[in-house]
Design an enzyme around this catalytic site. Sequence first.
Site, PDB file in Angstrom:
ATOM      1  N   GLU A  13      -9.644  -2.689  -6.100  1.00 11.16           N
ATOM      2  CA  GLU A  13      -9.585  -2.610  -4.643  1.00 11.16           C
ATOM      3  C   GLU A  13      -9.835  -3.979  -4.013  1.00 11.16           C
ATOM      4  O   GLU A  13      -9.148  -4.388  -3.069  1.00 11.16           O
ATOM      5  CB  GLU A  13     -10.616  -1.599  -4.121  1.00 11.16           C
ATOM      6  CG  GLU A  13     -10.217  -0.152  -4.292  1.00 11.16           C
ATOM      7  CD  GLU A  13      -9.035   0.239  -3.429  1.00 11.16           C
ATOM      8  OE1 GLU A  13      -8.998  -0.131  -2.237  1.00 11.16           O
ATOM      9  OE2 GLU A  13      -8.130   0.899  -3.958  1.00 11.16           O
ATOM     10  N   TYR A  55      -8.691   6.078   9.185  1.00  8.70           N
ATOM     11  CA  TYR A  55      -9.614   6.114   8.050  1.00  8.70           C
ATOM     12  C   TYR A  55     -11.058   6.413   8.456  1.00  8.70           C
ATOM     13  O   TYR A  55     -11.882   6.740   7.589  1.00  8.70           O
ATOM     14  CB  TYR A  55      -9.524   4.811   7.257  1.00  8.70           C
ATOM     15  CG  TYR A  55      -8.207   4.690   6.529  1.00  8.70           C
ATOM     16  CD1 TYR A  55      -7.885   5.558   5.488  1.00  8.70           C
ATOM     17  CD2 TYR A  55      -7.257   3.736   6.897  1.00  8.70           C
ATOM     18  CE1 TYR A  55      -6.671   5.470   4.827  1.00  8.70           C
ATOM     19  CE2 TYR A  55      -6.038   3.638   6.237  1.00  8.70           C
ATOM     20  CZ  TYR A  55      -5.753   4.509   5.202  1.00  8.70           C
ATOM     21  OH  TYR A  55      -4.542   4.431   4.553  1.00  8.70           O
ATOM     22  N   CYS A  61     -10.699   4.265  -4.185  1.00  7.19           N
ATOM     23  CA  CYS A  61      -9.781   4.005  -3.072  1.00  7.19           C
ATOM     24  C   CYS A  61     -10.085   4.923  -1.892  1.00  7.19           C
ATOM     25  O   CYS A  61     -10.233   4.470  -0.762  1.00  7.19           O
ATOM     26  CB  CYS A  61      -8.339   4.191  -3.535  1.00  7.19           C
ATOM     27  SG  CYS A  61      -7.120   4.002  -2.209  1.00  7.19           S
ATOM     28  N   ASP A  74       0.830  -1.205   0.000  1.00 11.95           N
ATOM     29  CA  ASP A  74       0.000   0.000   0.000  1.00 11.95           C
ATOM     30  C   ASP A  74       0.866   1.258   0.000  1.00 11.95           C
ATOM     31  O   ASP A  74       0.496   2.269  -0.597  1.00 11.95           O
ATOM     32  CB  ASP A  74      -0.945  -0.010   1.212  1.00 11.95           C
ATOM     33  CG  ASP A  74      -2.168   0.874   0.988  1.00 11.95           C
ATOM     34  OD1 ASP A  74      -2.753   0.801  -0.115  1.00 11.95           O
ATOM     35  OD2 ASP A  74      -2.526   1.633   1.903  1.00 11.95           O
TER      36      ASP A  74
END
Length: 222
Positions: free
Chosen positions: A210, A168, A137, A46
């Site tokens: 994803e 997040y 994303c 990532d």
Amino acid sequence: MKQNTTQRLLDAAKDIWADYHAHPFVRGIADGTLDREKFKHYMVQDYLYLLDYARVFALGVAKARNRGSMALFAGYVTQILDGEMDIHRSYMERLGISLDEAERTPMAQDNLSYVSYMLRIAYEEGPGEIAAAILSCALSYEVIAKEMTKQNPAWVEHPFYGEWVRGYASDDYAAANERLMELTEHLAADYSEARLRRLEEIFIACSRYEGAFWDMAWELRT
């Protein structure tokens, strides 16, 4: 602001997104049972992904047709390199991975295919198409993390994976996504039906990528 185009994209990919929440890698982050080696593989990949993701935004700056759009695309380059990557740098330090080691790691094939697709869109198409490519994303991570906190608020306090969930699910991350949705709406405001269908194609493709990224991390694919 009503997000007509963004909602259209989300509706087009809703079945793909529904599968994210049940993915064993995502579930493992949520309940703290994920094997650390799988998370380490994910974190390095990532990190590599985000370097190219920032390049896609930079190409948005080059393609933008007014100062406001340029500023929003440019702001995301800074947010990724000096904001979102803080989560990765923190975890890599805890996992004993240097930035140099991470940057010398070969990119996994699923990852390479994903970023190559986004970069091709960025080089060949317009700013609205770039926004559609990057939106999946950005928004999916917020949706995933907020669903985790909804299912069990205590997951944000996990001593290892809680930092990921908090980052997040944060208000700052959501505010940045709101600006990105507003940018998408602005760029697509005068799009024809044919161009809107193209945005759907791009968004669905990136949503599938994803899902493949989670598969890659779970299966330790290289």
